[in-house]
Design a protein around this motif. Structure first.
Motif: not given
Length: 415
Positions: A185-202
Motif C-alpha cells: 500500500s502507499d503507506f508501506g504495508t506489504m502482503d495484506m493479500h495473497g497469503g494467510v487470512w489475518e485475524w482482527t479483534d473486531s
C-alpha cells in the motif's frame, strides 16, 4: 464488461458458507479446525522484530508503519464493483486516529512463512508478547487502502500478479513474506493479500445471530478480483484455527469503530403498478438509444424493483421508443408496444440503480435490445437470476440476466 459466463463462474466459486453470515467472498476461505495445535508456520518467532516501549505517536518504531490520522471510506461505494452489499459498508466515511501496524504478517520477518494455526485469542497473546495488539478491522482496511482509499492496496484496477491473488489459499498461505514487492500500500504495508487470512479483534456483527464470530481480512482465493479487495472480510468463530489463518499486529491507541451494517433483505422481484413513474429517470437515455426519429419518445411499459441480494436494490424498466408514443401511451396494452403496430422505433430493457438524489442521473448497469416488443422479465431460479423474453423479426427469444457482486451480465440470445 466480463462475459456472463465468467461472472457466473466467479459467483459459483465464491459462494462457500460463512456460518451464519453468508459469504460470497469466501472462495477458498480458511479451513478451520478447532483440534489443530498451535504451530508457527515456518520461521520461528524467536528472531522476530523486538518490541519497544511505546514511543510518542508517529515516532519510527522498528518493523512497523505509522498510519497517520485520516479518513477511511469503509467498504465499497455502490458505484464500484465488485462489491458484497450485504457484508460491506457503502463507502462510509470514518475518521481514524493514528496507529502503528506491522509491515508484514506475524512474525513480521521478510522471508518467513506467516505464522498460522492460531485462534483469535492466541494471536492476541502473541501480539501482546511483543508489546503490541491485534488490529481492528477498519485499521487493517485503512492500512490497505492507503491515503487515496483505493480498491486494492496497489490501486483501483485489479492486477492478479501484484499480490499473487486468484490462487488456492491452501498453497498461498505457505508463501514466504515480502517476496512480492508490488503487493504494497502507499503507506508501506506489504502482503495484506495473497497469503494467510489475518485475524482482527473486531466482532463480525453485520446483523449476524452468532455472537462469537470474529473478522479476518486479507487472504487469497480463486476469485481473486473479489477477495483481493481491501474491503473484503470473512467471519469465523473466534476459537477457530487452521493452516490458512494468521494475523499481524498493531500498536498505539485502538480505533473503536465497528461494522454497524444493517442487512435488509427485500422482495426478489416486485412488479411496479406505476411503470411510468419508475421509468421516468431512464426516459432520456432510452430515447437516445432506441428512437429512430427526432419525434420518437421512449415510453416505459413495465417496471420492476429487483433485490438480487440483501442491501441491493435495482430498477428494471421495459418499453419502446415510437414516434407516436405520446398519443398511444394511454391505450397501449401492458404486454408491449410493437413498432409494427404504428410509429417507428425500438424496444428494450434498462437495468440500473435509482438516482442517489432526485436531481441526479440514475446509474445504468446494462441495456438490452428486446426487438419489436417491450420485454417480459421473470425470476428464473434464485434472486440473482432473471430471464427476459423478447420478440424480433425471427420470432421470440430468451436471454438470461445474471447478478454477480454489483455487476449485471446478460447471456446470449436463445431461440
Amino acid at each position: 464488461m466480463k462475459s456472463a459466463t465468467g461472472w457466473v463462474l466467479l459467483a459459483a466459486a465464491a459462494a462457500c458458507s460463512k456460518h451464519d453470515a453468508p459469504a460470497p467472498a469466501d472462495t477458498g476461505a480458511p479451513s478451520s479446525s478447532s483440534s489443530s495445535s498451535f504451530a508457527g508456520s515456518g520461521a520461528s518467532a524467536t528472531g522476530s522484530i523486538a518490541a519497544s516501549a511505546s514511543p510518542p505517536a508517529g515516532v519510527p518504531r522498528p518493523g512497523m508503519i505509522w498510519i497517520p490520522p485520516g479518513v477511511l471510506r469503509a467498504g465499497t461505494p455502490p458505484d464500484r464493483v465488485p462489491r458484497v452489499a450485504d457484508e460491506e459498508l457503502p463507502g462510509t466515511e470514518m475518521v481514524l486516529g493514528g496507529y502503528y501496524i506491522d509491515i508484514l504478517p506475524y512474525p513480521n520477518e521478510a522471508g518467513a512463512i506467516p505464522t498460522s494455526n492460531v485462534t483469535r485469542d492466541e494471536a492476541a497473546r502473541l501480539c501482546e508478547s511483543k508489546g503490541k495488539r491485534l488490529c481492528g478491522e477498519f485499521e487493517w482496511e485503512r492500512a490497505c487502502k492507503g491515503q487515496g482509499n483505493s480498491t486494492y492496496e496497489y490501486g483501483d484496477a485489479y492486477r492478479a500478479a501484484s499480490c499473487g491473488t486468484g490462487a488456492a489459499i491452501e498453497h498461498a498461505a505457505r508463501r514466504p513474506s515480502g517476496e512480492r514487492v508490488a503487493c504494497k500500500s502507499d503507506f508501506g504495508t506489504m502482503d495484506m493479500h495473497g497469503g494467510v487470512w489475518e485475524w482482527t479483534d473486531s466482532p463480525w456483527a453485520r446483523s449476524s445471530s452468532q455472537p462469537n464470530l470474529g473478522v479476518l481480512r486479507g487472504g487469497n482465493a480463486l476469485a481473486g478480483e473479489l477477495v483481493g479487495r481491501c474491503a473484503n472480510a470473512i467471519g469465523r468463530p473466534v476459537g477457530s484455527k487452521g493452516p490458512t489463518m494468521g494475523f499481524r499486529c498493531c500498536a498505539g491507541t485502538r480505533n473503536a469503530q465497528t461494522n454497524d451494517l444493517v442487512v435488509k433483505p427485500g422482495v426478489p422481484l416486485e412488479r411496479s403498478v406505476k411503470p411510468g413513474d419508475l421509468g421516468l429517470p431512464f426516459v432520456g437515455l432510452a430515447t437516445k438509444k432506441w428512437a429512430v426519429s427526432e419525434s420518437a419518445t421512449f415510453v416505459p411499459r413495465q417496471g420492476w424493483t429487483w433485490h438480487p441480494s440483501a442491501n441491493e436494490e435495482l430498477l428494471i424498466v421495459t418499453g419502446c421508443a415510437r414516434a407516436d408514443a405520446a398519443a398511444g401511451a394511454s391505450d397501449a396494452s401492458v404486454s408491449g408496444m410493437s413498432s409494427a403496430s404504428g410509429g417507428a422505433g425500438g424496444c428494450g430493457v434498462i437495468i440500473g440503480r435509482p438516482p442517489p438524489v432526485p436531481s441526479a442521473d440514475p446509474v445504468i448497469l446494462t441495456t438490452i435490445e428486446s426487438g419489436r416488443d417491450a420485454a417480459e422479465v421473470v425470476l428464473f431460479g434464485d434472486a440473482r437470476h432473471l430471464r427476459m423474453r423478447g420478440l424480433d423479426l425471427k420470432g421470440s427469444f430468451l436471454r438470461e440476466i445474471l447478478y454477480a457482486y454489483g455487476r449485471v451480465d446478460v447471456g446470449p440470445v436463445k431461440r
